[in-house]
Scaffold this motif. Structure first.
Motif: not given
Length: 506
Positions: A160-168
């Motif tokens: 998932s992606r939100g702003g400058d952050q990507t989470e796996l």
């Protein structure tokens, strides 16, 4: 006549594949239980490689058992089985099994007997799960073999992606130990201990945020998830959610300021010199690893009957194995069994063996069960009450930390304070980042076990035996191995930094 003679000589020189010359080879019927299928079969196995007690299965019996296609070339003594989507090749007289592009070695050679290839039974128990979604277990004493689908415990992947952050996120059936390898540029590899996965399910072909692609592979005892990044991440964190059932990799694109997480009674973050001013001529060839406590000194006691002395010894043995076999660094353990050794004797041993590094392993405990995470210390007067409390606990049996003879510390360990701080930072960074543990920082306190060491010396608190999440990790042999691998990586990185400093000073 001459031609005939040459032909006969050439024929005699052709290598002959090994044949099993065991006319009275033991024969046994094994019962095959098909897990989940509710049926059972009987197969005939033989012991063809005396004096070895390894059982062999004929290639025809093996292909029938697995329900796969079989192609046998008598002229070159090669056997090909089509297992799922893999072409698995055996060669008589060889120990190698080739499955597509992967080669796996057996302990015993494939043999030729009664006109066909015979395969060591270890293929079913040790190799089949690596080449397919099936697994088998063998009980030679009970003459049984269980065969079924491999149980997967690495279940899925989400990005998932939100702003400058990507989470796996990697979903697991239950909590498993893991570590993250970031040694390659724009690439992160998550090694999951005891993980079993289907590479087809754990993959990402369309870029999302910082993640360019994800692929997975299965190894013997481990699962690997490899993440390709579209650009350099300014930082990443490895965490767990849902009581360890989810591995979370959080990557950030923009530079951020690291803010230490509030901890019980405070922490002290060490400020070190710029890289060009760090270190002296330290060549890391011999390391003394100190497994804290031992014998009648149990150390901290916590949940699930955990004892600090047992955990530190298990991790020390793993660290010894990795450093010696992988990194060619000699390791000396202050204890390799459940024995009691005085604190002063431990550093005296390091000095006597002229060690280049001294690392003492411990576990934390605290009345507040929420306290968790890893922290690393080097010797200096404590800067906070928390640090002093930790030192008092580890110094039990000798004078209290505030009464230590710091004149001795000034004369000896002060000469290595910068190198000790640098080593502590390397170890702390690897443990917290690789293992997804709460980072409690690098600190300083008056640990008696570090006093008098004529080399860089640190003390590592591997986690809290009184915290549920940490205790689950500390009780796991997989975590012991993962923690040892991370510390070994830190030691190698420290060695590289010291080597670079030595080169610049020439």
């Amino acid at each position: 006549m001459t031609r005939l003679f040459v032909f006969l000589i050439a024929f005699l020189l052709i290598p002959v594949a090994p044949q099993a010359q065991v006319p009275d080879a033991p024969v046994a019927d094994f019962t095959v239980r098909h897990v989940g299928g509710g049926r059972s079969d009987t197969i005939e196995l033989r012991q063809l490689a005396a004096p070895s007690e390894e059982w062999f299965i004929s290639s025809q019996e093996l292909s029938d058992l697995l329900g796969v296609g079989r192609f046998w070339r008598t002229d070159v003594r090669k056997l090909v089985l089509r297992i799922d989507d893999r072409r698995v090749t055996f060669t008589v007289g060889a120990r190698s099994v080739v499955g597509n592009d992967e080669t796996i070695m057996l302990r015993q050679e494939v043999l030729y007997f009664e006109g066909e290839a015979w395969i060591p039974l270890e293929f079913l128990s040790d190799v089949l799960p690596r080449l397919s979604d099936r697994q088998a277990s063998v009980d030679a004493q009970a003459r049984t073999l269980s065969l079924g689908e491999r149980r997967l415990n690495v279940l899925g992947l989400e990005v998932s992606r939100g702003g400058d952050q990507t989470e796996l996120r990697i979903r697991l059936e239950s909590a498993l130990a893991f570590r993250v390898d970031d040694s390659r540029v724009r690439n992160l590899v998550i090694k999951i201990y005891g993980g079993a996965l289907d590479p087809g399910q754990i993959r990402l072909n369309t870029a999302q945020g910082l993640v360019d692609a994800v692929r997975a592979r299965q190894a013997d005892g481990y699962a690997y998830v490899e993440v390709d990044l579209s650009q350099l991440a300014s930082r990443y964190q490895s965490l767990t959610e849902d009581d360890g059932k989810t591995i979370l990799l959080r990557m950030e694109q923009a530079p951020v300021t690291l803010i230490p997480e509030p901890q019980p009674r405070g922490t002290y973050m060490v400020q070190t010199l710029p890289p060009e001013q760090q270190g002296r001529d330290v060549a890391v060839r011999r390391v003394v690893i100190d497994a804290g406590h031992g014998g009648g000194d149990l150390g901290a006691e916590g949940l699930n009957d955990l004892r600090e002395k047992d955990i530190t010894l298990a991790v020390a043995r793993q660290l010894e194995k990795i450093l010696e076999r992988r990194d060619n660094i000699e390791v000396i353990l202050t204890r390799d069994g459940d024995e009691s050794i005085g604190l002063i004797e431990r550093t005296e041993m390091a000095n006597r063996y002229k060690a280049d590094l001294f690392i003492s392993l411990h576990c934390n405990a605290w009345p507040n069960a929420r306290a968790r995470g890893v922290e690393t210390y080097f010797l200096s007067p404590a800067k906070t009450e928390w640090d002093a409390d930790v030192a008092r606990k580890e110094n039990a049996g000798v004078r209290a930390a505030e009464d230590l003879d710091f004149m001795l510390w000034d004369l000896v360990q002060n000469a290595w304070i910068q190198e000790s701080a640098t080593l502590a930072e390397e170890v702390q960074s690897r443990l917290s980042t690789d293992l997804g543990m709460n980072n409690r920082g690098v600190k300083q306190a008056g640990f008696r076990v570090l006093v008098g060491a004529f080399m860089p010396a640190i003390l590592v608190e591997l986690g809290f035996v009184t915290n549920r999440e940490d205790a689950a990790r500390l009780s796991s042999p997989a975590f012991h191995e993962a923690a040892a691998e991370s510390m070994a990586d830190a030691i190698v990185q420290f060695r590289a930094r010291m080597d670079a400093i030595r080169e610049r000073s020439r």
